[in-house]
Design an enzyme around this catalytic site. Structure first.
Site, PDB file in Angstrom:
ATOM      1  N   HIS A 460     112.935  11.287 -29.055  1.00  9.04           N
ATOM      2  CA  HIS A 460     113.006  12.501 -28.256  1.00  9.04           C
ATOM      3  C   HIS A 460     114.294  12.571 -27.444  1.00  9.04           C
ATOM      4  O   HIS A 460     114.847  13.650 -27.214  1.00  9.04           O
ATOM      5  CB  HIS A 460     111.796  12.575 -27.320  1.00  9.04           C
ATOM      6  CG  HIS A 460     110.556  13.030 -28.019  1.00  9.04           C
ATOM      7  ND1 HIS A 460     109.302  12.646 -27.624  1.00  9.04           N
ATOM      8  CD2 HIS A 460     110.383  13.813 -29.105  1.00  9.04           C
ATOM      9  CE1 HIS A 460     108.400  13.201 -28.433  1.00  9.04           C
ATOM     10  NE2 HIS A 460     109.033  13.914 -29.324  1.00  9.04           N
ATOM     11  N   ARG A 562     120.385  32.373  -8.706  1.00 12.48           N
ATOM     12  CA  ARG A 562     119.037  32.318  -8.126  1.00 12.48           C
ATOM     13  C   ARG A 562     119.161  31.850  -6.675  1.00 12.48           C
ATOM     14  O   ARG A 562     119.208  30.653  -6.404  1.00 12.48           O
ATOM     15  CB  ARG A 562     118.163  31.370  -8.940  1.00 12.48           C
ATOM     16  CG  ARG A 562     117.912  31.814 -10.371  1.00 12.48           C
ATOM     17  CD  ARG A 562     116.991  30.825 -11.083  1.00 12.48           C
ATOM     18  NE  ARG A 562     116.572  31.308 -12.378  1.00 12.48           N
ATOM     19  CZ  ARG A 562     117.188  31.036 -13.523  1.00 12.48           C
ATOM     20  NH1 ARG A 562     118.289  30.282 -13.508  1.00 12.48           N
ATOM     21  NH2 ARG A 562     116.736  31.494 -14.669  1.00 12.48           N
ATOM     22  N   ARG A 598     120.890  37.417  -7.106  1.00 17.19           N
ATOM     23  CA  ARG A 598     119.535  37.958  -6.979  1.00 17.19           C
ATOM     24  C   ARG A 598     119.005  37.629  -5.589  1.00 17.19           C
ATOM     25  O   ARG A 598     119.088  36.481  -5.144  1.00 17.19           O
ATOM     26  CB  ARG A 598     118.619  37.343  -8.047  1.00 17.19           C
ATOM     27  CG  ARG A 598     117.204  37.917  -8.020  1.00 17.19           C
ATOM     28  CD  ARG A 598     116.350  37.311  -9.127  1.00 17.19           C
ATOM     29  NE  ARG A 598     116.056  35.904  -8.895  1.00 17.19           N
ATOM     30  CZ  ARG A 598     115.468  35.114  -9.788  1.00 17.19           C
ATOM     31  NH1 ARG A 598     115.156  35.587 -10.981  1.00 17.19           N
ATOM     32  NH2 ARG A 598     115.233  33.846  -9.510  1.00 17.19           N
ATOM     33  N   ASN A 715     111.448  36.185 -19.186  1.00 21.70           N
ATOM     34  CA  ASN A 715     110.382  35.215 -18.944  1.00 21.70           C
ATOM     35  C   ASN A 715     109.172  35.903 -18.314  1.00 21.70           C
ATOM     36  O   ASN A 715     108.034  35.782 -18.789  1.00 21.70           O
ATOM     37  CB  ASN A 715     110.877  34.085 -18.035  1.00 21.70           C
ATOM     38  CG  ASN A 715     112.005  33.292 -18.642  1.00 21.70           C
ATOM     39  OD1 ASN A 715     112.354  33.486 -19.800  1.00 21.70           O
ATOM     40  ND2 ASN A 715     112.588  32.398 -17.880  1.00 21.70           N
ATOM     41  N   ARG A 726     102.528  32.132 -18.041  1.00 23.46           N
ATOM     42  CA  ARG A 726     103.335  31.153 -18.758  1.00 23.46           C
ATOM     43  C   ARG A 726     103.215  29.760 -18.162  1.00 23.46           C
ATOM     44  O   ARG A 726     103.750  28.799 -18.731  1.00 23.46           O
ATOM     45  CB  ARG A 726     104.808  31.595 -18.791  1.00 23.46           C
ATOM     46  CG  ARG A 726     105.442  31.885 -17.457  1.00 23.46           C
ATOM     47  CD  ARG A 726     106.793  32.594 -17.630  1.00 23.46           C
ATOM     48  NE  ARG A 726     107.329  33.129 -16.398  1.00 23.46           N
ATOM     49  CZ  ARG A 726     108.209  32.496 -15.620  1.00 23.46           C
ATOM     50  NH1 ARG A 726     108.639  31.310 -15.976  1.00 23.46           N
ATOM     51  NH2 ARG A 726     108.659  33.054 -14.513  1.00 23.46           N
ATOM     52  N   CYS A 763     118.817  38.226 -18.800  1.00 20.24           N
ATOM     53  CA  CYS A 763     119.088  36.959 -18.119  1.00 20.24           C
ATOM     54  C   CYS A 763     117.947  35.974 -18.256  1.00 20.24           C
ATOM     55  O   CYS A 763     117.957  34.910 -17.640  1.00 20.24           O
ATOM     56  CB  CYS A 763     119.396  37.191 -16.641  1.00 20.24           C
ATOM     57  SG  CYS A 763     118.016  37.866 -15.702  1.00 20.24           S
TER      58      CYS A 763
END
Length: 832
Positions: A460, A562, A598, A715, A726, A763
């Protein structure tokens, strides 16, 4: 009042009877040599009926003994539990995180907890001692009682129906039931009460517990193997149906086209060359940076109360799971290139919860009297040994995952320092093997390449290195580990060749090869399609360091800053000066490039201690984003002042999140205008909104008249369109941006924006999904804003596209029946 010279765990007793609580407190205090803080919240202020519990009293009691050491609350029955849980909601998030509710009996638990707290024990030890109180009592009166854990097990057995059902099927996905398919299978089986057994018929194996990820993986089910799944219990039919659907859908995996690894001559043709296995393509050279993880030393000791050791282990496991979940949440917030990293971490969570592993640890503690750390280490080592003995190399590679997550728990059990990777200068990372947790710390601008003495191409950690675009060679041999620190090394991740102290000639040859590779796969300076359509490619960032990294990766600006990173993990609101300095620092890095900030987006899964957000039954549909900002206008005004001041001489834009109505936009713009008017010498800045909810899409034609641009947050849009949280693993797969329902929403937004003459950006995570990129361009999206590491690959994909072709593709996928069909269609058309 007693003056406690040092912080100790506080004890709170919640009871229906004030007299009972006072007596228990007095008895507990008499058992201690040193004082410890204790408070009671018992009875109600009603002389005629004094029995009951009061939420406010519980809150006040907790606050009266609160310290950073924590508070343990013990209760009697009924409303005492309810009052305690409600009282916690009135505490700040920071306080709440230090308060533990204990299930121990009130009298025995209080005495045991008080003694431990007075000795300076930590909250976990105090809680474990309280929970073990009945065990000592049972042994003293010599009653052969069945432990609660055994009672639960027996009751479960009684409830199980004896009837069983078995289905047989063939596994068709490329790599069989490896780690991620196993994780999906275990996630489903654990949703049901029934016993689920899995058998590999092709290998004539014994049946194993399908709720254990380790047993499922070590069954070594490959492509083409026939398996049998047997369910026993009331909900067995539904469980088997869900499992059958999962297997029929190839565990949600797309078909993998296995590329042949180039045949490498294993005899080096130069004295200074080693040969390993190519793992991640690319050429790198630089100084050797050694990394060797340390394994905590573990000393065993006689265990007098195994229940205490077991409870302590449970607390450590819960802490580890929270830490891993925190990393998952952080990766999700940063919109990583794909789900590889979060999938791997979700699998690690299942390793920790594996019932077979926990049963082995339980036996080592209760039957062999090992302490929790030794029992855990022995069980992990046995599990690693099991994986290493498997024939399948892919499954062998899972041993490093077990070692990784086992080590994380062991570090917490022993209090050892974590194995973090701290690099100050770029170099080639040299280590024996690479664990997933270490791979997640890698920064491509510092880790130029990776070379391991052991390792596997199917590990992984190797997948993560590929995702980050870091050249990697594995299995070079132990000679690698003897290299001097700061010695020079070069590697070719496509051939597996490694040069020690490469000569000038060798470096020139590698540079020439790198140049040829670069020309073949060169990332264009701009994202321009084959027919000349320019697509702006921006970066999603969360701070100053991210801004620098974004430009190194080729970003044309910032499409999403953000700003909540300034507000989280602190006890007070950031000042205007703090915000201004941060925004100004990022703006200086960007120069004249666009920087879209934002405004504060909290609520839902993001909470801050100093803003009193009410407890909400459905926080993702509650007071978050622009709703919270309009509810606390003074915070929004401060942020807007800082943004506007930082905008002088720079190309800064502001964006409001979670917009659902025209009225919200007008209210926010009014505040923006007021702040603009209060500042002298400041020009007006462009204002836009995040399109994240279906209401904004439906009203896009009117919203477009109010703002300068749209930015689609795929999202959140996906989860709201599909009505699928989610963060909920049971339904998160439904919140897929490739669903035609979501794509139609994007199309509607773009049409409304372009009719009003404003631009549209994406975005969300969909912007870096290589299958989604041609669809988004075909739908008319003007700009993509993605995580910095994704920029180069997205640019290369765009450079291979033709607008007429992607417009046709976008038109076609809107008529398909689901995300899987969309994916298959685009892959077939473009070979992505």
């Amino acid at each position: 009042m007693i003056d406690y010279s040092e912080n100790k765990v506080g004890i709170v007793l919640v009871s229906h009877s004030a007299k009972l609580a006072e007596a228990v407190a007095e008895l507990a205090e008499q058992m201690t040599q040193e004082p410890a803080p204790i408070a009671i919240a018992a009875g109600i202020d009603d002389p005629e009926n004094p029995f009951g519990t009061d939420v406010i009293k519980v809150q006040e009691a907790i606050e009266s003994v609160y310290s950073d050491a924590g508070v343990l609350v013990l209760m009697d029955l009924g409303s005492a539990v309810m009052s305690t849980e409600m009282a916690l909601e009135f505490l700040s998030p920071t306080q709440r995180s230090h308060v533990k509710i204990c299930t121990a009996p009130l009298v025995e638990g209080a005495i045991s907890a008080m003694v431990q707290a007075s000795l300076g024990a930590n909250i976990q030890q105090v809680m474990a001692e309280a929970n073990a109180a009945l065990t000592a009592k049972i042994s003293q009166i010599n009653v052969d009682e069945i432990l609660p854990e055994q009672n639960l097990e027996n009751s479960n057995n009684i409830e199980k129906e004896k009837s069983s059902k078995t289905i047989k099927t063939t596994v068709k996905n490329q790599l069989g039931i490896h780690a991620r398919p196993a994780a999906k299978l275990v996630a489903i089986t654990n949703q049901f009460q029934s016993e689920i057994m899995l058998q590999n018929l092709t290998k004539n194996s014994r049946g194993i517990n399908a709720k254990s990820i380790n047993q499922v993986i070590t069954l070594a089910v490959k492509q083409g193997h026939e398996i049998a799944i047997t369910g026993t219990g009331n909900d067995a039919d539904l469980a088997l149906t869900k499992i059958q659907e999962l297997i029929a859908n190839n565990f949600g995996e797309a078909e993998v086209i296995v590329k042949k690894t180039p045949t490498i001559l294993k005899t080096p043709d130069a004295k200074n060359k080693l040969i390993g296995t190519p793992a991640s393509s690319g050429i790198a050279f630089g100084k050797v940076v050694h990394y060797q993880p340390t394994i905590p030393e573990v000393e065993d000791y006689p265990v007098e109360y195994p229940e205490v050791e077991w409870e302590y282990l449970q607390l450590i496991l819960e802490t580890t799971k929270k830490e891993i979940q925190g990393i998952i949440d952080n990766l999700s917030n940063k919109s990583t290139t794909d789900n590889t990293q979060t999938d791997i971490l979700q699998t690690q969570l299942l390793y920790i919860e594996d019932p077979t592993l926990l049963e082995e640890v339980h036996q080592l503690i209760f039957q062999q009297n090992h302490c929790a750390a030794v029992a855990w280490k022995k069980a992990i080592e046995a599990m690693i040994n099991t994986y290493q003995k498997l024939e399948d190399p892919y499954l062998q590679a899972r041993a490093i995952d077990i070692k990784d997550v086992g080590g994380l728990v062991l570090q917490l059990l022993t209090g050892a320092s974590s194995n973090s990777l701290n690099l100050s200068q770029p170099g080639i990372l040299v280590t024996s093997d690479l664990t997933p947790s270490l791979a997640l710390q890698l920064k491509p601008n510092l880790v130029l390449g990776i070379c391991t003495s052991a390792g596997s191409v199917t590990a992984h950690s190797t997948l993560i290195a590929n995702t980050l675009g870091i050249p990697m060679v594995v299995g070079v041999g132990t000679q690698l580990l003897s290299l001097a620190t700061d010695s020079q090394i070069a590697l070719d991740g496509a051939t597996g060749e490694v040069w020690l102290e490469p000569s000038q000639t060798q470096l020139q040859e590698l540079l020439a090869k790198q140049s040829q590779t670069f020309e073949k796969y060169q990332t264009p300076q701009e994202a321009i399609t084959k027919d000349g359509r320019k697509i702006s490619l921006m970066a999603n960032i969360v701070g100053v360091a991210d801004a620098e990294f974004a430009l190194e990766c080729g970003a044309e600006g910032v499409g999403l800053l953000r700003s909540e990173f300034l507000y989280l993990d602190r006890q007070t609101q950031p000042t205007e000066a703090e915000e201004y300095e941060t925004y100004r620092a990022i703006a200086k890095i960007m120069g004249i490039r666009p920087l879209t900030i934002r405004t504060l987006d909290i609520g839902g899964d993001k909470q801050v201690a100093y803003i009193k957000l009410e407890s909400e039954a459905n926080p993702f549909l509650g007071c978050r984003g622009i709703r919270q900002s309009l509810d606390t206008p003074e915070i929004l005004q401060t942020q807007l002042r800082a943004i506007l001041r930082a905008s002088h001489g720079h190309n800064i834009k502001v964006m409001f999140p979670m917009v659902a109505s025209v009225q919200e936009v007008r209210a926010a713009k009014k505040i923006l205008t007021e702040v603009e008017n209060s500042l002298s010498g400041i020009n007006k800045i462009k204002a836009g909104i995040m399109v994240e909810v279906p209401a904004a899409v439906t009203m896009a034609n009117q919203l477009a008249k109010e703002v300068d641009f749209f930015s689609i947050g795929t999202n959140d849009l996906s989860q709201y369109v599909m009505a699928a949280d989610r963060t909920n693993s049971k339904v998160a797969n439904l919140a897929n941006g490739l669903e035609p329902a979501v794509l139609r929403m994007i199309q509607q937004t773009v049409i409304a924006a372009h009719e009003a003459g404003i631009s549209v950006s994406v975005c969300g995570q969909l912007g870096s999904n290589l299958v989604a990129v041609p669809i988004l361009l075909g739908l008319g999206v003007d700009e993509l804003s993605v995580a910095p590491p994704s920029i180069s690959i997205v640019k290369r994909v765009i450079s291979q596209l033709d607008m007429s072709e992607v417009e046709a593709i976008a038109h076609s996928v809107l008529e398909l029946d689901g995300a899987k069909s969309v994916q298959e269609y685009v892959v077939a058309k473009l070979g992505i």
